[in-house]
Design a protein around this motif. Sequence first.
Motif, PDB file in Angstrom:
ATOM      1  N   UNK A 122       0.864  -1.078   0.137  1.00  0.00           N
ATOM      2  CA  UNK A 122      -0.031   0.232   0.105  1.00  0.00           C
ATOM      3  C   UNK A 122       0.757   1.214   0.108  1.00  0.00           C
ATOM      4  N   UNK A 123       2.136   1.178   0.281  1.00  0.00           N
ATOM      5  CA  UNK A 123       3.006   2.176   0.407  1.00  0.00           C
ATOM      6  C   UNK A 123       3.146   2.791  -1.169  1.00  0.00           C
ATOM      7  N   UNK A 124       3.584   4.137  -1.405  1.00  0.00           N
ATOM      8  CA  UNK A 124       3.905   4.532  -2.810  1.00  0.00           C
ATOM      9  C   UNK A 124       4.906   3.853  -3.377  1.00  0.00           C
ATOM     10  N   UNK A 125       4.638   3.437  -4.497  1.00  0.00           N
ATOM     11  CA  UNK A 125       5.349   2.651  -5.637  1.00  0.00           C
ATOM     12  C   UNK A 125       5.719   1.488  -5.248  1.00  0.00           C
ATOM     13  N   UNK A 126       5.026   0.936  -4.517  1.00  0.00           N
ATOM     14  CA  UNK A 126       5.165  -0.586  -4.212  1.00  0.00           C
ATOM     15  C   UNK A 126       3.885  -1.638  -4.541  1.00  0.00           C
ATOM     16  N   UNK A 127       3.219  -1.085  -5.338  1.00  0.00           N
ATOM     17  CA  UNK A 127       2.052  -1.833  -5.804  1.00  0.00           C
ATOM     18  C   UNK A 127       2.606  -3.219  -6.515  1.00  0.00           C
ATOM     19  N   UNK A 128       3.833  -3.278  -6.908  1.00  0.00           N
ATOM     20  CA  UNK A 128       4.265  -4.524  -7.415  1.00  0.00           C
ATOM     21  C   UNK A 128       4.257  -5.446  -6.445  1.00  0.00           C
ATOM     22  N   UNK A 129       4.326  -5.340  -5.434  1.00  0.00           N
ATOM     23  CA  UNK A 129       4.414  -6.182  -4.033  1.00  0.00           C
ATOM     24  C   UNK A 129       2.919  -6.695  -4.108  1.00  0.00           C
ATOM     25  N   UNK A 130       1.964  -6.117  -4.253  1.00  0.00           N
ATOM     26  CA  UNK A 130       0.578  -6.574  -4.194  1.00  0.00           C
ATOM     27  C   UNK A 130       0.355  -7.425  -5.074  1.00  0.00           C
ATOM     28  N   UNK A 131       1.003  -7.088  -6.546  1.00  0.00           N
ATOM     29  CA  UNK A 131       0.851  -7.973  -7.692  1.00  0.00           C
ATOM     30  C   UNK A 131       1.537  -9.416  -7.560  1.00  0.00           C
ATOM     31  N   UNK A 132       2.534  -9.304  -6.892  1.00  0.00           N
ATOM     32  CA  UNK A 132       3.169 -10.659  -6.505  1.00  0.00           C
ATOM     33  C   UNK A 132       2.374 -11.264  -5.549  1.00  0.00           C
ATOM     34  N   UNK A 133       2.027 -10.715  -4.520  1.00  0.00           N
ATOM     35  CA  UNK A 133       1.117 -11.377  -3.486  1.00  0.00           C
ATOM     36  C   UNK A 133       0.106 -12.031  -4.047  1.00  0.00           C
ATOM     37  N   UNK A 134      -0.722 -11.246  -4.882  1.00  0.00           N
ATOM     38  CA  UNK A 134      -1.978 -11.733  -5.473  1.00  0.00           C
ATOM     39  C   UNK A 134      -1.747 -13.145  -6.509  1.00  0.00           C
ATOM     40  N   UNK A 135      -0.298 -13.198  -7.024  1.00  0.00           N
ATOM     41  CA  UNK A 135       0.120 -14.288  -8.019  1.00  0.00           C
ATOM     42  C   UNK A 135       0.230 -15.280  -7.147  1.00  0.00           C
ATOM     43  N   UNK A 136       0.966 -15.095  -5.932  1.00  0.00           N
ATOM     44  CA  UNK A 136       1.243 -16.274  -4.931  1.00  0.00           C
ATOM     45  C   UNK A 136      -0.060 -16.964  -4.504  1.00  0.00           C
TER      46      UNK A 136
END
Length: 273
Positions: A56-70
Amino acid sequence: PARCFQLFPYAPARCFLSFAGPAGLTAAYEAKRLGHSVRLFEKAEKPGGNLYYASLAPNKQVYGNWMNWLIAQVAKCGVEIKTNTCVTPDMLKQNTPDAVILATGGEKIVPKIPGMDLPHVCDAWQILDGTEASGKNVAVIGGGLIGMETADFLRDKGASITLVEMLPRSPVGRMAAHGYFLHQRLRDGQCRFCFDTRLEAIENGAIRVISQEKTETLSPVDQVVIAVGMKPRDELKKALVDQVIPHVIVGDARQVRRIIEATEEGARAAWEL
């Protein structure tokens, strides 16, 4: 809120996984892939652990994408994530798993400071998930990655930030790109850095700090955000030892570190079942 995953393989090994953060999800996927019967439990309403808040922090949306993939990979391999469920000692007795991978993650450190019960005090997680709205003049307590990213989130909302850190300099290094640009955005946003400074008390409209052995009052402050970090959460360990259940502690439940250590330990725990 903290998250809890348990992996309970039943054939050829019956394995419980406690909490579905990066370590628990990785362990669940690998254990199932290797033919174990897996039961994965999550204390919160949805899986992801503290990785959800990091995304949820700025510029870290990729972490959410990876989490959803996992999470999708775990579901695809046939592991059900039982949310809103925390493994208890009684559950362990009733199910008698062959092994438990304890990936219960970390829990917030709550400092014992006068004024912590005031209504304008909240923590970083409440700010990031929108439970608490951003204030106008905000004191962020803690200059580690959680504190810096929360300050960046608040800066993005237009808040004026004062960041208080006990260490003489920020624990977030500038060598990596994320740390470098994080420092730059906060400097550009006129964030006030107070290093080598300890919070002594929270007051209405101000905070009292000690810097270089001198007490100082910082104001105006209409919101205080606690972001002093996390500590391992391993309350199930005693029950596992008492019931003589083979177990491995992985990820932040072992030591609060980076995602890469959590996922590696989760995978290795599954490989060694």
